[in-house]
Design a protein around this motif. Structure first.
Motif, PDB file in Angstrom:
ATOM      1  N   LEU A   4      41.322  37.416 -44.496  1.00 27.78           N
ATOM      2  CA  LEU A   4      40.950  37.966 -45.799  1.00 27.78           C
ATOM      3  C   LEU A   4      39.457  38.262 -45.879  1.00 27.78           C
ATOM      4  N   LEU A   5      38.650  37.395 -45.281  1.00 32.79           N
ATOM      5  CA  LEU A   5      37.197  37.565 -45.303  1.00 32.79           C
ATOM      6  C   LEU A   5      36.682  38.430 -44.151  1.00 32.79           C
ATOM      7  N   GLU A   6      37.599  38.863 -43.286  1.00 32.20           N
ATOM      8  CA  GLU A   6      37.275  39.639 -42.088  1.00 32.20           C
ATOM      9  C   GLU A   6      36.297  38.899 -41.188  1.00 32.20           C
ATOM     10  N   ILE A   7      36.551  37.589 -41.041  1.00 29.06           N
ATOM     11  CA  ILE A   7      35.791  36.727 -40.136  1.00 29.06           C
ATOM     12  C   ILE A   7      36.791  36.116 -39.169  1.00 29.06           C
ATOM     13  N   ASP A   8      36.419  35.998 -37.921  1.00 30.57           N
ATOM     14  CA  ASP A   8      37.341  35.491 -36.906  1.00 30.57           C
ATOM     15  C   ASP A   8      37.350  33.967 -36.878  1.00 30.57           C
ATOM     16  N   PHE A   9      37.882  33.354 -37.946  1.00 25.70           N
ATOM     17  CA  PHE A   9      37.995  31.895 -37.997  1.00 25.70           C
ATOM     18  C   PHE A   9      38.958  31.361 -36.947  1.00 25.70           C
ATOM     19  N   TYR A  10      39.908  32.178 -36.532  1.00 27.80           N
ATOM     20  CA  TYR A  10      40.894  31.694 -35.576  1.00 27.80           C
ATOM     21  C   TYR A  10      40.240  31.284 -34.260  1.00 27.80           C
ATOM     22  N   LEU A  11      39.136  31.895 -33.923  1.00 27.14           N
ATOM     23  CA  LEU A  11      38.428  31.506 -32.698  1.00 27.14           C
ATOM     24  C   LEU A  11      37.892  30.082 -32.809  1.00 27.14           C
ATOM     25  N   ILE A  12      37.393  29.730 -33.978  1.00 26.70           N
ATOM     26  CA  ILE A  12      36.891  28.372 -34.203  1.00 26.70           C
ATOM     27  C   ILE A  12      38.039  27.381 -34.157  1.00 26.70           C
ATOM     28  N   VAL A  13      39.155  27.735 -34.795  1.00 28.94           N
ATOM     29  CA  VAL A  13      40.311  26.841 -34.809  1.00 28.94           C
ATOM     30  C   VAL A  13      40.818  26.612 -33.388  1.00 28.94           C
ATOM     31  N   ILE A  14      40.953  27.667 -32.615  1.00 23.43           N
ATOM     32  CA  ILE A  14      41.435  27.550 -31.234  1.00 23.43           C
ATOM     33  C   ILE A  14      40.461  26.720 -30.408  1.00 23.43           C
ATOM     34  N   LEU A  15      39.171  26.926 -30.587  1.00 21.24           N
ATOM     35  CA  LEU A  15      38.177  26.174 -29.823  1.00 21.24           C
ATOM     36  C   LEU A  15      38.252  24.685 -30.141  1.00 21.24           C
ATOM     37  N   VAL A  16      38.267  24.347 -31.415  1.00 20.96           N
ATOM     38  CA  VAL A  16      38.291  22.933 -31.812  1.00 20.96           C
ATOM     39  C   VAL A  16      39.584  22.265 -31.368  1.00 20.96           C
ATOM     40  N   LEU A  17      40.712  22.916 -31.600  1.00 22.59           N
ATOM     41  CA  LEU A  17      41.984  22.320 -31.202  1.00 22.59           C
ATOM     42  C   LEU A  17      42.105  22.218 -29.687  1.00 22.59           C
ATOM     43  N   GLY A  18      41.592  23.201 -28.974  1.00 21.61           N
ATOM     44  CA  GLY A  18      41.595  23.128 -27.509  1.00 21.61           C
ATOM     45  C   GLY A  18      40.775  21.954 -27.000  1.00 21.61           C
ATOM     46  N   MET A  19      39.629  21.725 -27.621  1.00 24.12           N
ATOM     47  CA  MET A  19      38.804  20.577 -27.215  1.00 24.12           C
ATOM     48  C   MET A  19      39.531  19.267 -27.498  1.00 24.12           C
ATOM     49  N   ARG A  20      40.208  19.186 -28.643  1.00 26.60           N
ATOM     50  CA  ARG A  20      40.946  17.961 -28.976  1.00 26.60           C
ATOM     51  C   ARG A  20      42.126  17.738 -28.024  1.00 26.60           C
ATOM     52  N   ILE A  21      42.793  18.825 -27.648  1.00 27.51           N
ATOM     53  CA  ILE A  21      43.912  18.699 -26.709  1.00 27.51           C
ATOM     54  C   ILE A  21      43.429  18.152 -25.380  1.00 27.51           C
ATOM     55  N   PHE A  22      42.360  18.712 -24.853  1.00 26.99           N
ATOM     56  CA  PHE A  22      41.841  18.240 -23.567  1.00 26.99           C
ATOM     57  C   PHE A  22      41.316  16.812 -23.665  1.00 26.99           C
ATOM     58  N   GLN A  23      40.743  16.446 -24.802  1.00 22.13           N
ATOM     59  CA  GLN A  23      40.285  15.069 -24.984  1.00 22.13           C
ATOM     60  C   GLN A  23      41.476  14.110 -24.996  1.00 22.13           C
ATOM     61  N   ASN A  24      42.546  14.475 -25.706  1.00 18.69           N
ATOM     62  CA  ASN A  24      43.740  13.627 -25.727  1.00 18.69           C
ATOM     63  C   ASN A  24      44.386  13.534 -24.344  1.00 18.69           C
ATOM     64  N   ILE A  25      44.424  14.632 -23.614  1.00 17.89           N
ATOM     65  CA  ILE A  25      44.993  14.609 -22.268  1.00 17.89           C
ATOM     66  C   ILE A  25      44.174  13.696 -21.369  1.00 17.89           C
ATOM     67  N   ALA A  26      42.854  13.752 -21.486  1.00 20.25           N
ATOM     68  CA  ALA A  26      42.003  12.886 -20.664  1.00 20.25           C
ATOM     69  C   ALA A  26      42.245  11.417 -20.986  1.00 20.25           C
ATOM     70  N   ILE A  27      42.390  11.085 -22.258  1.00 22.71           N
ATOM     71  CA  ILE A  27      42.639   9.691 -22.643  1.00 22.71           C
ATOM     72  C   ILE A  27      44.016   9.249 -22.186  1.00 22.71           C
ATOM     73  N   VAL A  28      45.026  10.120 -22.301  1.00 23.41           N
ATOM     74  CA  VAL A  28      46.372   9.793 -21.820  1.00 23.41           C
ATOM     75  C   VAL A  28      46.341   9.554 -20.316  1.00 23.41           C
ATOM     76  N   ARG A  29      45.606  10.379 -19.607  1.00 24.09           N
ATOM     77  CA  ARG A  29      45.498  10.210 -18.149  1.00 24.09           C
ATOM     78  C   ARG A  29      44.864   8.868 -17.808  1.00 24.09           C
ATOM     79  N   ARG A  30      43.798   8.494 -18.512  1.00 22.47           N
ATOM     80  CA  ARG A  30      43.153   7.201 -18.261  1.00 22.47           C
ATOM     81  C   ARG A  30      44.082   6.034 -18.581  1.00 22.47           C
ATOM     82  N   LEU A  31      44.809   6.149 -19.690  1.00 23.35           N
ATOM     83  CA  LEU A  31      45.752   5.104 -20.047  1.00 23.35           C
ATOM     84  C   LEU A  31      46.880   4.990 -19.029  1.00 23.35           C
ATOM     85  N   TYR A  32      47.334   6.119 -18.517  1.00 21.56           N
ATOM     86  CA  TYR A  32      48.390   6.126 -17.523  1.00 21.56           C
ATOM     87  C   TYR A  32      47.908   5.506 -16.199  1.00 21.56           C
ATOM     88  N   MET A  33      46.659   5.764 -15.859  1.00 20.55           N
ATOM     89  CA  MET A  33      46.118   5.240 -14.591  1.00 20.55           C
ATOM     90  C   MET A  33      45.931   3.727 -14.659  1.00 20.55           C
TER      91      MET A  33
END
Length: 109
Positions: free
Chosen positions: A78-107
């Motif tokens: 609506l504002l003609e601003i690419d907020f989706y890029l921010i959302v994808i970036l933040v969620l992508g960082m959280r996904i990789f952080q959770n995967i790293a913690i799951v990997r450590r817990l699994y190890m």
């Protein structure tokens, strides 16, 4: 475990037999909703491995994360601003952080 396998089989079968089409206007909102769902799923896996999983927290987090991420994408359109890029970036960082913690817990096990 059997419920997870049944859900995977059902999801794959529905995806094959009922292929969907997402219009271009909704593609950014769908991608943000998908990333929010993945973030919640990996967060739930992390919580389960840490021993503090709560089904109500998972379900409400799943729905709220998806709704909020789609709202940001819609507001950005609506504002003609690419907020989706921010959302994808933040969620992508959280996904990789959770995967790293799951990997450590699994190890540790």
């Amino acid at each position: 475990m059997i419920y997870a396998l049944a859900g995977i089989v059902l999801g794959v079968a529905l995806g094959i037999w009922a292929p969907g089409y997402i219009p271009k206007e909704y593609a950014t909102m769908f991608s943000c909703a998908l990333m929010a769902g993945l973030d919640t799923a990996f967060g739930g896996l992390r919580a389960a491995m840490e021993g503090n999983y709560d089904n109500m927290v998972f379900l409400t987090g799943f729905l709220v994360n998806i709704v909020v991420s789609v709202f940001f994408c819609y507001a950005g359109q609506l504002l003609e601003i690419d907020f989706y890029l921010i959302v994808i970036l933040v969620l992508g960082m959280r996904i990789f952080q959770n995967i790293a913690i799951v990997r450590r817990l699994y190890m540790r096990k």
